[in-house]
Structures are given as structure tokens and as C-alpha cells.
Design a protein around this motif. Structure first.
Motif, PDB file in Angstrom:
ATOM      1  N   ALA A 172      63.919  43.437  46.686  1.00  0.00           N
ATOM      2  CA  ALA A 172      65.493  44.848  47.249  1.00  0.00           C
ATOM      3  C   ALA A 172      64.879  45.593  48.137  1.00  0.00           C
ATOM      4  N   PHE A 173      65.334  46.320  49.029  1.00  0.00           N
ATOM      5  CA  PHE A 173      64.402  46.530  49.731  1.00  0.00           C
ATOM      6  C   PHE A 173      65.442  48.123  50.366  1.00  0.00           C
ATOM      7  N   SER A 174      65.489  49.237  50.034  1.00  0.00           N
ATOM      8  CA  SER A 174      66.534  50.564  50.441  1.00  0.00           C
ATOM      9  C   SER A 174      68.326  49.685  50.090  1.00  0.00           C
ATOM     10  N   GLY A 175      68.415  48.970  48.775  1.00  0.00           N
ATOM     11  CA  GLY A 175      69.229  49.112  47.998  1.00  0.00           C
ATOM     12  C   GLY A 175      69.312  47.851  49.075  1.00  0.00           C
ATOM     13  N   PHE A 176      69.099  47.287  49.018  1.00  0.00           N
ATOM     14  CA  PHE A 176      70.018  46.287  49.594  1.00  0.00           C
ATOM     15  C   PHE A 176      68.552  44.730  49.739  1.00  0.00           C
ATOM     16  N   THR A 177      69.335  43.419  48.048  1.00  0.00           N
ATOM     17  CA  THR A 177      68.255  42.559  48.609  1.00  0.00           C
ATOM     18  C   THR A 177      68.019  41.321  49.496  1.00  0.00           C
ATOM     19  N   ILE A 178      66.610  41.559  49.853  1.00  0.00           N
ATOM     20  CA  ILE A 178      66.295  40.518  50.857  1.00  0.00           C
ATOM     21  C   ILE A 178      65.701  39.414  51.110  1.00  0.00           C
ATOM     22  N   GLU A 179      65.568  39.564  49.098  1.00  0.00           N
ATOM     23  CA  GLU A 179      64.903  37.766  48.973  1.00  0.00           C
ATOM     24  C   GLU A 179      64.996  37.209  47.406  1.00  0.00           C
ATOM     25  N   GLU A 180      65.340  35.691  47.329  1.00  0.00           N
ATOM     26  CA  GLU A 180      65.517  35.745  46.033  1.00  0.00           C
ATOM     27  C   GLU A 180      64.970  34.034  45.639  1.00  0.00           C
ATOM     28  N   VAL A 181      63.988  34.741  44.885  1.00  0.00           N
ATOM     29  CA  VAL A 181      63.119  32.372  44.148  1.00  0.00           C
ATOM     30  C   VAL A 181      63.521  32.161  43.043  1.00  0.00           C
TER      31      VAL A 181
END
Length: 302
Positions: free
Chosen positions: A84-93
């Protein structure tokens, strides 16, 4: 975290890993080698700078959460990492059975995808499973224990509004999963009538849950039967607890108690009077007997 138990934390002031709740004489070791440093170097810094620009002037929050599973047959399960970056999930593996699933919230091509997959397969996944097995050897009894819930159902009246609240409470149980149901006349109460139901931790590592139902004055007069039912891994069978007095108003209870007290008081007074009369009668007979005996021994003058 090992299941739902905190086994340690990182102290940012000392720069050391600190075990928590150790139940053995052995020291816990957070064994992930240098994988954190590798990830910071080849992934976090490069990816964030290239995809989100330079944030040297503003506060930047970067978060990573990862988990891995181990089945009862000692077979590794899946591994999941989220960034997460700045409170938002940006990727999931996700990695399971040698297969990867990659989700990118920005919907763009990640130039470091091969590095990320290599990192999970060769470093993160095997080290996570190794660390998990190590903790299970030391803390297995702690996380596999079963503690029975203490279940009770109570009624609390509001004298101002006339509304009562029936609460079903289960506390002191472990593990955390429990099924708590409130019944009215043998039928489960609808979810929209129930308040509460949140799982809360206790200070000793166990959990508690409460579900409540408000009862109007009219419903109280109908004298419904309320039952609290609990199912848990520590219980062989379902545990059912009935509400005492079956939801009768507190005024009826007080009246019943007063009637019993008055009855006992009258009974005690009557017994005391009867005993006094018996003693009085016995004393009179005793005096009469003594007088008669004295008269019989009086000699007649010749």
C-alpha cells in the motif's frame, strides 16, 4: 503474528526484534535473513520512485503485509503479500503450488514484475515457511490450545422506559471462532433485532462476545423464553443457557421474594407461640405435681 497471537515486534528505537509472550526458555528468532534489505533495495525504492515520483517534501506512508500458511500435514499453503502507498493498495501477490497471481491496482505494466516474482519464490516464501515452522515448535501449545467459553444470559431493566435488555455473553474462550445465537421460544432471533456481536480480546489472550436484544414492556408481559446458545471448538456439544425467570419483570420477582419472607416470618412467629404455650403448660403441670406430692406426705395427728 502466529495465528492471532503476537509473538514479537520491531523496536524502532533500539533497532532490535523483541519477542512477546514467550512460553519457553528459548529465545525467539525472527529468521528472514537479509530479505527485508533486498526488498527495500530492489523493489520498494525503485518501484515507488518510478511510479509515484519524488516525495521528498511530503510525508510518505509505505506499507507491506505478508502471510504464509502451513497445513496440519506439514504441507505449505499459500503466501500473500499486499503493498500500500499513502493508504491505497497498489498491488497484491499470491503464491500457491508454484503459481503466481499478480494484481496491480494502477493497471499499468510493472517493469519489476520478474524481480518481484523471483523474490517471492526464492526468498520470501521459503523463509516465511521456515520461520513459521520454527515458531510452531516453540509456540504450538500456545496457539493450539482450546479454552471453553463461560456463557451466561442476563436481563437488565430500564425503570424509566420500561424496556428491558436481554444479553447473551460468552467470554474467556480460545480460539476466537465462536457461534453465539440468541433464541426466543426456541426460534433464533433475527439479526436485525440483535445489537453487538463484535469479537473483543481479553487481557489473558482469550476472547469475548456479547449479543443483546431489547424487549418492550408488552413483550415482557408475554413471558417469552429466551435462550443463549454457543458452539465452539472446545465444546463437545452445543451449550444452551436459559434466561432465569424466563423474562419475568423484576417487580414480580421482588413480590415473590417478599411473599416468601412474610410466610417464613408468620411461620416462625406461630412456632414461637406454640413453643411458649407448651413450656407454659409443662410448667403448670410441674407445679401441680409438686403440690400434690407434698399434700400426700402430710401426717394426720393421732
Amino acid at each position: 503474528m502466529l495465528d492471532d497471537t503476537t509473538v514479537g515486534y520491531f523496536d524502532s528505537e533500539t533497532g532490535n526484534y523483541v519477542p512477546r509472550g514467550n512460553t519457553t526458555n528459548e529465545d525467539d528468532v525472527f529468521n528472514l535473513g537479509d530479505t527485508t534489505t533486498i526488498r527495500d533495495d530492489i523493489y520498494a525504492n525503485l518501484v515507488l520512485r518510478s511510479r509515484h515520483g519524488n516525495h521528498t517534501e511530503n510525508l510518505v506512508v509505505y506499507q507491506v503485509v505478508g502471510l504464509c500458511e502451513l497445513w496440519d500435514n506439514d504441507k505449505p499453503g499459500l503466501m500473500i503479500t499486499k503493498t500500500a502507498f499513502s493508504g491505497f493498495t497498489i498491488e497484491e501477490v499470491q503464491y500457491v503450488d508454484g503459481k503466481f497471481t499478480y494484481k496491480d491496482q494502477n493497471q499499468d505494466k510493472n517493469p519489476y514484475l520478474q524481480i518481484i516474482l523471483w523474490y517471492h519464490e526464492n526468498l520470501a516464501f521459503p523463509n516465511c515457511i521456515k520461520t513459521l515452522k520454527t515458531y510452531l515448535k516453540k509456540r504450538g501449545a500456545q496457539v493450539n490450545r482450546k479454552v471453553k467459553p463461560r456463557v451466561r444470559i442476563i436481563q437488565k431493566a430500564n425503570t424509566d422506559s420500561g424496556v428491558s435488555r436481554v444479553s447473551c455473553l460468552a467470554t474467556g474462550f480460545y480460539p476466537r471462532h465462536i457461534n453465539l445465537t440468541l433464541f426466543r421460544d426456541g426460534q433464533p432471533v433475527s439479526d436485525h433485532e440483535i445489537t453487538g456481536g463484535d469479537l473483543l480480546p481479553n487481557g489473558d489472550g482469550t476472547y469475548q462476545m456479547r449479543k443483546s436484544l431489547e424487549i418492550s414492556a408488552e413483550e415482557q408481559r408475554e413471558k417469552h423464553k429466551y435462550t443463549c446458545s454457543a458452539t465452539h471448538l472446545s465444546l463437545d456439544n452445543k451449550l444452551d443457557i436459559d434466561l432465569e425467570y424466563e423474562g419475568k419483570p423484576i417487580t414480580s420477582i421482588i413480590s415473590s421474594v417478599l411473599m416468601v419472607l412474610v410466610f417464613l416470618l408468620v411461620l416462625g412467629t406461630g412456632a414461637a407461640i406454640i413453643t411458649w404455650k407448651r413450656r407454659r403448660t409443662d410448667a403448670t403441670k410441674s407445679d401441680y405435681s409438686s403440690t400434690s406430692t407434698s399434700d400426700e406426705h402430710v401426717e394426720t395427728p393421732s
